[in-house]
Design a protein around this motif. Structure first.
Motif, mmCIF file in Angstrom:
data_model
loop_
_atom_site.group_PDB
_atom_site.id
_atom_site.type_symbol
_atom_site.label_atom_id
_atom_site.label_comp_id
_atom_site.label_asym_id
_atom_site.label_seq_id
_atom_site.Cartn_x
_atom_site.Cartn_y
_atom_site.Cartn_z
ATOM 1 N N ALA A 141 -122.186 25.427 16.129
ATOM 2 C CA ALA A 141 -122.730 24.190 15.560
ATOM 3 C C ALA A 141 -124.002 24.472 14.776
ATOM 4 O O ALA A 141 -124.223 23.920 13.690
ATOM 5 C CB ALA A 141 -123.006 23.184 16.667
ATOM 6 N N LEU A 142 -124.849 25.349 15.306
ATOM 7 C CA LEU A 142 -126.089 25.697 14.629
ATOM 8 C C LEU A 142 -125.807 26.374 13.296
ATOM 9 O O LEU A 142 -126.347 25.973 12.255
ATOM 10 C CB LEU A 142 -126.919 26.622 15.520
ATOM 11 N N PHE A 143 -124.937 27.367 13.307
ATOM 12 C CA PHE A 143 -124.721 28.122 12.078
ATOM 13 C C PHE A 143 -123.825 27.385 11.084
ATOM 14 O O PHE A 143 -123.891 27.649 9.881
ATOM 15 C CB PHE A 143 -124.193 29.519 12.412
ATOM 16 N N ALA A 144 -123.024 26.458 11.563
ATOM 17 C CA ALA A 144 -122.288 25.603 10.637
ATOM 18 C C ALA A 144 -123.260 24.742 9.840
ATOM 19 O O ALA A 144 -123.072 24.501 8.640
ATOM 20 C CB ALA A 144 -121.297 24.719 11.394
ATOM 21 N N GLU A 145 -124.337 24.286 10.499
ATOM 22 C CA GLU A 145 -125.340 23.492 9.785
ATOM 23 C C GLU A 145 -126.138 24.369 8.822
ATOM 24 O O GLU A 145 -126.489 23.923 7.725
ATOM 25 C CB GLU A 145 -126.272 22.783 10.759
ATOM 26 N N VAL A 146 -126.421 25.585 9.223
ATOM 27 C CA VAL A 146 -127.095 26.517 8.315
ATOM 28 C C VAL A 146 -126.252 26.705 7.056
ATOM 29 O O VAL A 146 -126.763 26.636 5.930
ATOM 30 C CB VAL A 146 -127.328 27.879 8.991
ATOM 31 N N LEU A 147 -124.959 26.928 7.247
ATOM 32 C CA LEU A 147 -124.074 27.107 6.104
ATOM 33 C C LEU A 147 -124.057 25.857 5.236
ATOM 34 O O LEU A 147 -124.114 25.945 4.004
ATOM 35 C CB LEU A 147 -122.660 27.453 6.569
ATOM 36 N N ALA A 148 -123.995 24.695 5.859
ATOM 37 C CA ALA A 148 -123.945 23.443 5.098
ATOM 38 C C ALA A 148 -125.206 23.247 4.257
ATOM 39 O O ALA A 148 -125.134 22.833 3.095
ATOM 40 C CB ALA A 148 -123.756 22.259 6.046
ATOM 41 N N ILE A 149 -126.364 23.579 4.820
ATOM 42 C CA ILE A 149 -127.625 23.404 4.093
ATOM 43 C C ILE A 149 -127.720 24.368 2.920
ATOM 44 O O ILE A 149 -128.041 23.981 1.798
ATOM 45 C CB ILE A 149 -128.820 23.599 5.048
ATOM 46 N N VAL A 150 -127.440 25.633 3.196
ATOM 47 C CA VAL A 150 -127.544 26.650 2.140
ATOM 48 C C VAL A 150 -126.516 26.392 1.041
ATOM 49 O O VAL A 150 -126.822 26.465 -0.153
ATOM 50 C CB VAL A 150 -127.356 28.058 2.728
ATOM 51 N N GLY A 182 -133.445 27.437 25.842
ATOM 52 C CA GLY A 182 -133.017 26.093 26.213
ATOM 53 C C GLY A 182 -133.397 25.051 25.186
ATOM 54 O O GLY A 182 -132.685 24.050 25.011
ATOM 55 N N THR A 183 -134.502 25.284 24.498
ATOM 56 C CA THR A 183 -134.929 24.345 23.452
ATOM 57 C C THR A 183 -133.928 24.339 22.303
ATOM 58 O O THR A 183 -133.619 23.279 21.744
ATOM 59 C CB THR A 183 -136.329 24.721 22.931
ATOM 60 N N VAL A 184 -133.417 25.502 21.954
ATOM 61 C CA VAL A 184 -132.423 25.586 20.877
ATOM 62 C C VAL A 184 -131.184 24.783 21.256
ATOM 63 O O VAL A 184 -130.650 24.001 20.451
ATOM 64 C CB VAL A 184 -132.041 27.045 20.576
ATOM 65 N N ARG A 195 -136.643 21.478 15.131
ATOM 66 C CA ARG A 195 -135.311 21.612 14.538
ATOM 67 C C ARG A 195 -135.395 22.411 13.247
ATOM 68 O O ARG A 195 -134.541 23.277 12.986
ATOM 69 C CB ARG A 195 -134.726 20.219 14.274
ATOM 70 N N ALA A 196 -136.382 22.135 12.438
ATOM 71 C CA ALA A 196 -136.552 22.859 11.175
ATOM 72 C C ALA A 196 -136.850 24.330 11.430
ATOM 73 O O ALA A 196 -136.351 25.208 10.715
ATOM 74 C CB ALA A 196 -137.674 22.222 10.360
ATOM 75 N N ARG A 197 -137.655 24.616 12.458
ATOM 76 C CA ARG A 197 -137.966 26.002 12.798
ATOM 77 C C ARG A 197 -136.719 26.753 13.234
ATOM 78 O O ARG A 197 -136.519 27.917 12.881
ATOM 79 C CB ARG A 197 -139.014 26.042 13.912
ATOM 80 N N ILE A 198 -135.877 26.088 13.999
ATOM 81 C CA ILE A 198 -134.636 26.711 14.469
ATOM 82 C C ILE A 198 -133.721 27.041 13.292
ATOM 83 O O ILE A 198 -133.178 28.141 13.184
ATOM 84 C CB ILE A 198 -133.922 25.789 15.478
#
Length: 203
Positions: free
Chosen positions: A49-58, A38-40, A5-8
């Motif tokens: 959903a992935l990039f919303a979390e990226v935005l939230a973290i940054v 498929g792992t992602v 998850r961290a790598r993604i």
């Protein structure tokens, strides 16, 4: 699982930093993370959903920096100016990523995360405006929430042009970039300092 998850997330952030949300394809993230597509999807149901979390973290890091400055030493004006100036300087150090966070068109889910971030920054600005009002340094005739919204909207809008991929590249330590940070900070402070209330009352 936590490592994958961290790598993604790290790979997704790198792609946004290099090319904005448009580079945010799941296949590209998987390749950058050296994982199967498929792992992602096993960790994130959609690109949004992935990039919303990226935005939230940054963006949380930016909120933390502003909070630290607001909680620091100095007058309300000094801390407000410092918070705005630091935000601008940090944005100019990561122009493409900052442009994506602030202004680049994006999916609705990402935009909702962006609004949460702006609200969190706004709440910190509300705190320093209210403190300045209590000390008599800032105008008491202003609603702190309105003033904070205008300040946050103002310094973010002022960055859209300089951060745009279409704008000339400015070195993060160039006089132009540093002057921009100070000027935006000055204007934000000028909108609330008590000295302006005399002219306002005379109109």
């Amino acid at each position: 699982m936590a490592q994958n998850r961290a790598r993604i997330l790290a790979a997704a952030r790198r792609l946004v930093r290099e090319g904005g949300w448009q580079e945010g394809q799941i296949a590209s993230v998987a390749a950058a993370a050296e994982l199967a597509t498929g792992t992602v999807y096993r960790y994130f149901p959609s690109k949004a959903a992935l990039f919303a979390e990226v935005l939230a973290i940054v963006s949380q890091r930016e909120v933390n920096v502003i909070t630290e400055i607001i909680n620091g030493n100095g007058s309300p004006t000094e801390r407000l100016h410092g918070a705005v100036r630091t935000f601008v300087e940090r944005a100019m150090r990561n122009r493409r990523l900052a442009f994506a966070l602030i202004a680049e068109p994006c999916d609705r889910e990402i935009d909702e995360a962006r609004l949460v971030w702006r609200f969190a920054i706004g709440q910190e600005i509300v705190r320093i405006v209210e403190e300045g009002q209590r000390s008599g340094e800032f105008r008491s005739d202003l609603h702190a929430n309105v003033a904070a919204a205008l300040i946050v909207g103002g310094f973010m809008e002022a960055l859209v042009g300089p951060l745009s991929p279409l704008s000339p590249n400015l070195d993060k330590a160039s006089p132009t970039a540093l002057a921009l940070a100070d000027e935006i900070g000055d204007i934000c402070c000028a909108s609330v300092i008590q000295s302006l209330s005399v002219g306002h009352a005379d109109k």
